[in-house]
Design a protein around this motif. Structure first.
Motif, PDB file in Angstrom:
ATOM      1  N   PRO A 167      15.946  33.794 -36.849  1.00  0.00           N
ATOM      2  CA  PRO A 167      15.454  32.686 -37.676  1.00  0.00           C
ATOM      3  C   PRO A 167      15.285  33.131 -39.134  1.00  0.00           C
ATOM      4  O   PRO A 167      14.809  34.234 -39.399  1.00  0.00           O
ATOM      5  N   GLY A 171      14.020  31.692 -43.027  1.00  0.00           N
ATOM      6  CA  GLY A 171      13.447  30.649 -43.889  1.00  0.00           C
ATOM      7  C   GLY A 171      13.987  30.840 -45.291  1.00  0.00           C
ATOM      8  O   GLY A 171      15.066  30.395 -45.643  1.00  0.00           O
ATOM      9  N   GLY A 172      13.210  31.573 -46.119  1.00  0.00           N
ATOM     10  CA  GLY A 172      13.696  31.898 -47.467  1.00  0.00           C
ATOM     11  C   GLY A 172      14.276  33.305 -47.533  1.00  0.00           C
ATOM     12  O   GLY A 172      14.833  33.691 -48.563  1.00  0.00           O
ATOM     13  N   GLY A 173      14.104  34.074 -46.464  1.00  0.00           N
ATOM     14  CA  GLY A 173      14.652  35.441 -46.446  1.00  0.00           C
ATOM     15  C   GLY A 173      13.901  36.415 -47.341  1.00  0.00           C
ATOM     16  O   GLY A 173      14.431  37.438 -47.737  1.00  0.00           O
ATOM     17  N   THR A 174      12.624  36.114 -47.650  1.00  0.00           N
ATOM     18  CA  THR A 174      11.881  37.015 -48.535  1.00  0.00           C
ATOM     19  C   THR A 174      11.082  38.069 -47.769  1.00  0.00           C
ATOM     20  O   THR A 174      10.261  38.779 -48.364  1.00  0.00           O
ATOM     21  N   SER A 175      11.322  38.169 -46.489  1.00  0.00           N
ATOM     22  CA  SER A 175      10.613  39.189 -45.697  1.00  0.00           C
ATOM     23  C   SER A 175      10.763  40.562 -46.346  1.00  0.00           C
ATOM     24  O   SER A 175      11.851  40.934 -46.783  1.00  0.00           O
ATOM     25  N   GLY A 235      12.228  41.589 -41.458  1.00  0.00           N
ATOM     26  CA  GLY A 235      12.022  40.491 -40.508  1.00  0.00           C
ATOM     27  C   GLY A 235      13.231  39.609 -40.284  1.00  0.00           C
ATOM     28  O   GLY A 235      13.335  38.952 -39.247  1.00  0.00           O
ATOM     29  N   GLN A 262       3.247  35.572 -53.798  1.00  0.00           N
ATOM     30  CA  GLN A 262       4.020  35.893 -55.009  1.00  0.00           C
ATOM     31  C   GLN A 262       5.470  35.436 -54.832  1.00  0.00           C
ATOM     32  O   GLN A 262       6.173  35.172 -55.800  1.00  0.00           O
ATOM     33  N   SER A 263       5.896  35.309 -53.582  1.00  0.00           N
ATOM     34  CA  SER A 263       7.262  34.869 -53.270  1.00  0.00           C
ATOM     35  C   SER A 263       7.361  33.347 -53.167  1.00  0.00           C
ATOM     36  O   SER A 263       8.369  32.833 -52.670  1.00  0.00           O
ATOM     37  N   THR A 285       9.399  29.750 -47.484  1.00  0.00           N
ATOM     38  CA  THR A 285       9.285  28.444 -46.821  1.00  0.00           C
ATOM     39  C   THR A 285       8.037  28.357 -45.942  1.00  0.00           C
ATOM     40  O   THR A 285       7.477  29.382 -45.523  1.00  0.00           O
ATOM     41  N   TRP A 324       5.973  31.306 -43.869  1.00  0.00           N
ATOM     42  CA  TRP A 324       4.544  31.599 -44.122  1.00  0.00           C
ATOM     43  C   TRP A 324       3.777  31.652 -42.800  1.00  0.00           C
ATOM     44  O   TRP A 324       2.917  32.501 -42.602  1.00  0.00           O
ATOM     45  N   HIS A 353       4.968  34.664 -40.291  1.00  0.00           N
ATOM     46  CA  HIS A 353       4.530  36.040 -40.550  1.00  0.00           C
ATOM     47  C   HIS A 353       3.033  36.082 -40.887  1.00  0.00           C
ATOM     48  O   HIS A 353       2.528  37.099 -41.340  1.00  0.00           O
ATOM     49  N   ALA A 367      -0.581  35.307 -46.422  1.00  0.00           N
ATOM     50  CA  ALA A 367      -1.770  34.997 -47.233  1.00  0.00           C
ATOM     51  C   ALA A 367      -1.309  34.800 -48.668  1.00  0.00           C
ATOM     52  O   ALA A 367      -0.706  35.697 -49.257  1.00  0.00           O
ATOM     53  N   VAL A 423       9.779  27.784 -35.419  1.00  0.00           N
ATOM     54  CA  VAL A 423       8.908  26.700 -35.884  1.00  0.00           C
ATOM     55  C   VAL A 423       9.818  25.666 -36.537  1.00  0.00           C
ATOM     56  O   VAL A 423      10.577  25.996 -37.461  1.00  0.00           O
TER      57      VAL A 423
HETATM   58  C1  FAD Z   1       8.332  39.651 -54.234  1.00  0.00           C
HETATM   59  C2  FAD Z   1       7.642  39.295 -52.946  1.00  0.00           C
HETATM   60  C3  FAD Z   1       6.308  38.922 -52.977  1.00  0.00           C
HETATM   61  C4  FAD Z   1       5.664  38.587 -51.786  1.00  0.00           C
HETATM   62  N1  FAD Z   1       4.364  38.175 -51.829  1.00  0.00           N
HETATM   63  C5  FAD Z   1       3.739  37.788 -50.706  1.00  0.00           C
HETATM   64  C6  FAD Z   1       2.409  37.287 -50.755  1.00  0.00           C
HETATM   65  O1  FAD Z   1       1.788  37.201 -51.813  1.00  0.00           O
HETATM   66  N2  FAD Z   1       1.847  36.898 -49.590  1.00  0.00           N
HETATM   67  C7  FAD Z   1       2.515  36.936 -48.408  1.00  0.00           C
HETATM   68  O2  FAD Z   1       1.960  36.537 -47.396  1.00  0.00           O
HETATM   69  N3  FAD Z   1       3.764  37.433 -48.336  1.00  0.00           N
HETATM   70  C8  FAD Z   1       4.387  37.846 -49.441  1.00  0.00           C
HETATM   71  N4  FAD Z   1       5.670  38.318 -49.393  1.00  0.00           N
HETATM   72  C9  FAD Z   1       6.343  38.466 -48.119  1.00  0.00           C
HETATM   73  C10 FAD Z   1       7.242  37.231 -47.807  1.00  0.00           C
HETATM   74  O3  FAD Z   1       7.534  36.491 -48.885  1.00  0.00           O
HETATM   75  C11 FAD Z   1       6.566  36.366 -46.924  1.00  0.00           C
HETATM   76  O4  FAD Z   1       6.869  37.060 -45.752  1.00  0.00           O
HETATM   77  C12 FAD Z   1       7.094  34.921 -46.888  1.00  0.00           C
HETATM   78  O5  FAD Z   1       6.048  34.061 -46.602  1.00  0.00           O
HETATM   79  C13 FAD Z   1       8.155  34.730 -45.909  1.00  0.00           C
HETATM   80  O6  FAD Z   1       8.631  33.397 -46.003  1.00  0.00           O
HETATM   81  P1  FAD Z   1      10.188  33.137 -45.891  1.00  0.00           P
HETATM   82  O7  FAD Z   1      10.393  31.690 -45.792  1.00  0.00           O
HETATM   83  O8  FAD Z   1      10.913  33.835 -46.944  1.00  0.00           O
HETATM   84  O9  FAD Z   1      10.453  33.796 -44.475  1.00  0.00           O
HETATM   85  P2  FAD Z   1      11.629  34.748 -44.035  1.00  0.00           P
HETATM   86  O10 FAD Z   1      11.650  35.962 -44.854  1.00  0.00           O
HETATM   87  O11 FAD Z   1      12.866  33.961 -43.935  1.00  0.00           O
HETATM   88  O12 FAD Z   1      11.122  35.116 -42.578  1.00  0.00           O
HETATM   89  C14 FAD Z   1       9.961  35.875 -42.356  1.00  0.00           C
HETATM   90  C15 FAD Z   1       9.817  36.070 -40.830  1.00  0.00           C
HETATM   91  O13 FAD Z   1       9.551  34.832 -40.207  1.00  0.00           O
HETATM   92  C16 FAD Z   1      10.633  34.437 -39.366  1.00  0.00           C
HETATM   93  N5  FAD Z   1      10.838  33.015 -39.629  1.00  0.00           N
HETATM   94  C17 FAD Z   1      11.171  32.416 -40.796  1.00  0.00           C
HETATM   95  N6  FAD Z   1      11.179  31.084 -40.644  1.00  0.00           N
HETATM   96  C18 FAD Z   1      10.854  30.852 -39.359  1.00  0.00           C
HETATM   97  C19 FAD Z   1      10.683  29.680 -38.577  1.00  0.00           C
HETATM   98  N7  FAD Z   1      10.838  28.464 -39.085  1.00  0.00           N
HETATM   99  N8  FAD Z   1      10.346  29.822 -37.272  1.00  0.00           N
HETATM  100  C20 FAD Z   1      10.169  31.032 -36.718  1.00  0.00           C
HETATM  101  N9  FAD Z   1      10.317  32.174 -37.404  1.00  0.00           N
HETATM  102  C21 FAD Z   1      10.645  32.070 -38.711  1.00  0.00           C
HETATM  103  C22 FAD Z   1      11.810  35.304 -39.719  1.00  0.00           C
HETATM  104  O14 FAD Z   1      12.648  35.535 -38.612  1.00  0.00           O
HETATM  105  C23 FAD Z   1      11.096  36.574 -40.178  1.00  0.00           C
HETATM  106  O15 FAD Z   1      10.734  37.352 -39.069  1.00  0.00           O
HETATM  107  C24 FAD Z   1       6.359  38.669 -50.550  1.00  0.00           C
HETATM  108  C25 FAD Z   1       7.697  39.033 -50.547  1.00  0.00           C
HETATM  109  C26 FAD Z   1       8.337  39.341 -51.739  1.00  0.00           C
HETATM  110  C27 FAD Z   1       9.778  39.723 -51.708  1.00  0.00           C
END
Ligand code: FAD
Length: 557
Positions: A135, A137-141, A145, A204-205, A210, A214, A217, A220, A274
């Motif tokens: 899965p 979302g935005g790939g910012t893991s 992840g 911060q991301s 997405t 949020w 993982h 916060a 989700v």
């Molecule tokens: C520069 C930077 C700053 C950051 N700052 C913060 C911060 O302040 N606070 C914080 O909490 N995190 C922070 N992060 C970490 C990251 O951004 C968070 O993990 C973010 O919330 C992940 O959201 P995403 O949509 O990018 O998820 P993704 O990176 O796409 O996925 C994160 C995890 O969730 C899973 N996933 C994604 N979408 C779904 C779905 N719909 N259903 C089930 N599983 C799913 C993925 O498989 C993966 O394991 C930061 C990352 C970066 C690169």
């Protein structure tokens, strides 16, 4: 799709069109080299996608054809850009590999479902055909992840949720909203703002992550002191699994046994996907006040935060930099600027008041209605005064607030200059904050010296208290170091392991808000204990019996 993904960098942070003002600042690179004990920095450009060979997709022709039948050709993608974009996430480790052209983990196809029923159908199909599903979302893991790891399976598809980005409903009476999980932060907040509401989740991301990510993982946002973290604002979720749909059916409060939301929060795509979530909202704040303070040292600043939180003061954010972070950013801001009268005067004030190299800056932020903001601000100002802090005024706080999402853009230019830059975070109870802080800082410093590319070279460790609770706080570390170009991945692994071992040995959680993913997997068994891991495995095997979902993440084998 409300966000144009083709305009986002596939091997770095943010918008491709973002203007890079750092790369040409030779004065900054000279200063940074000296900070790290290096005579100069190197040029280490990233490889272009066109020059990187990609192995052919392993999905068999019949499976691909069936997927196209289910979604249509536009929503089954296996061109080089899509596969590269979805190969890895945004950790330093990921960027090292992406920039070097290591796309061994590129998925065999990227699928774009629209709606819960399509996700359910895709999961059933992939389970039947033994295809791993990641899965996305935005790939910012930042913990590996979203790495498209096939695990025990021959092929792997990434299921990109960004096509599921509808804000379905806003219930102003209950102050809740329901949205599809692939909605990006800015799109969600714009929709909520139109009704005078906010979720207030600003990692911060924020711009590139997405709602589903949020939740998955257990994140916060920077303002979680006021708006809560994912577990506080999630009301209910729809989780599509290979076994069917789990609807957690949230209530304002319920004692009907363990709450199923806790299976969804932090499940990192290993239990299900989700597809929709209902979340608690707040009114848009009509006022805000962010300002800076200077404390004599870290322990005094931490004690002020603890007092404020335990007094139940309504702060939105209390962020205390350690002395090294305070010094580093001050020095960085001064590069290329002539010291004027104003700066000399400010320094003289600090000297006469006894603030030395141990001084630590704190940003205190308050949001809400004007009266609450004013009352809370004054309350914190009184606490700060009691702890001997120097008020620095609003400009410090406003500068932080305006630049809060810009910081990550400096990582790519730094990586292009032979530098490593990574972050990690943990949390512990108040009595242990100082010991954990010292242990992690010491471990990072030693590991960066040990792996430095030349004698005398070293890293810098910057730390701050990022989130606080009545019983403890989280510590966030940023570390910058000259890369060992012989094997920069091995260097990263050594530094990361040293810090993670120190966290585990000194009473911290392996992650306060980044999650587990692949990178924290070696430490999760110790934190959860054997029975805890057994419970997680049992949940996984009942929702995903074949183990197709996000192999290699969250739960050790
Ligand atoms: C520069 C930077 C700053 C950051 N700052 C913060 C911060 O302040 N606070 C914080 O909490 N995190 C922070 N992060 C970490 C990251 O951004 C968070 O993990 C973010 O919330 C992940 O959201 P995403 O949509 O990018 O998820 P993704 O990176 O796409 O996925 C994160 C995890 O969730 C899973 N996933 C994604 N979408 C779904 C779905 N719909 N259903 C089930 N599983 C799913 C993925 O498989 C993966 O394991 C930061 C990352 C970066 C690169």
């Amino acid at each position: 799709m409300s966000i144009d993904r083709t305009k986002i960098r596939w091997n770095g942070w943010g918008w491709a069109a973002h203007r890079d003002t750092l790369s040409s600042r030779e004065d900054i690179w000279t200063w940074l080299a000296a900070e790290l004990g290096m005579p100069s920095l190197l040029a280490t450009p990233a490889r272009a996608l066109d020059d990187i060979p990609l192995s052919p997709p392993r999905l068999d022709a019949d499976a691909r054809a069936r997927l196209v039948e289910m979604l249509g050709p536009d929503r089954v993608r296996d061109d080089a850009y899509e596969r590269a974009f979805h190969a890895l996430g945004q950790s330093y480790h990921d960027l090292l590999r992406l920039r070097a052209g290591d796309l061994a983990l590129a998925p065999d196809a990227v699928l774009y479902p629209r709606g819960t029923d399509e996700v359910l159908a895709l999961l059933a199909f992939c389970a039947e055909r033994d295809i791993a599903v990641v899965p996305y979302g935005g790939g910012t893991s930042v913990v590996g992840g979203v790495n498209a790891t096939p695990g025990a399976f021959r092929s792997v598809v990434t299921l990109d949720l960004s096509g599921m980005d509808r804000l379905i409903d806003i219930d102003t009476a209950a102050r809740t909203a329901t949205a599809e999980a692939g909605i990006y932060g800015p799109v969600l907040e714009t929709g909520l703002a139109a009704k005078g509401m906010t979720l207030g989740h600003f990692p911060q991301s924020f711009e590139f992550s997405t709602l589903g990510g949020w939740i998955a993982h257990r994140g916060a946002g920077q303002n979680s002191s006021r708006y809560g973290r994912a577990q506080d604002w999630l009301v209910s979720a729809k989780l599509a699994t290979p076994k069917g749909l789990l609807d957690t059916n949230g209530f304002p409060g319920s004692s009907a046994g363990p709450q199923l939301n806790d299976i969804v929060l932090g499940s990192e795509g290993a239990f299900g996907i989700v597809t929709e979530a209902t979340v608690r909202l707040h009114p848009q704040p009509s006022a805000h006040d962010y300002r800076g303070y200077l404390f004599r040292d870290f322990a005094t600043g931490a004690a002020a935060i603890r007092t404020a939180v335990q007094d139940e003061l309504s702060a939105t954010m209390l962020r205390l930099s350690d002395s090294e972070e305070t010094r580093f950013y001050r020095a960085y801001g001064a590069v290329g600027k002539k010291k004027g009268l104003k700066e000399m005067f400010a320094q003289a004030i600090l000297d006469t008041r006894g603030f030395d190299a141990k001084a630590c800056a704190l940003i205190a932020g308050f949001e809400g209605d004007t009266a609450t903001v004013e009352t809370s601000r004054k309350h914190f100002a009184a606490i700060a005064r009691r702890f001997g802090a120097l008020p620095l005024g609003r400009s410090q706080g406003e500068r932080w607030r305006e630049g809060r999402f810009h910081g990550p853009y400096s990582r790519d230019p730094m990586m292009g200059r032979g530098l490593g830059v990574d972050t990690l975070e943990t949390a512990t109870r108040w009595p242990n904050v100082d010991a954990l802080y010292t242990a992690v800082r010491t471990a990072l410093d030693a590991a960066m010296r040990e792996t430095a590319p030349r004698p005398g070279a070293h890293g810098v460790v910057l730390a701050h208290i990022s989130h606080s609770y009545s019983d403890g706080a989280s510590l966030y570390f940023t570390y910058i170091f000259p890369r060992s170009l012989d094997d920069d991945v091995a260097q990263w692994r050594k530094i990361k392991s040293a810090a993670s071992d120190a966290i585990a040995a000194h009473g911290g959680t392996i992650s306060h808000h980044h999650g587990v993913g692949e990178d924290h997997l070696p430490w999760i068994a110790q934190e959860k204990g054997p029975l805890g891991i057994e419970v997680l495995r049992a949940i996984k095997s009942s929702l995903d019996p074949k183990g197709i979902l996000n192999p290699g993440k969250l739960i050790p084998r």
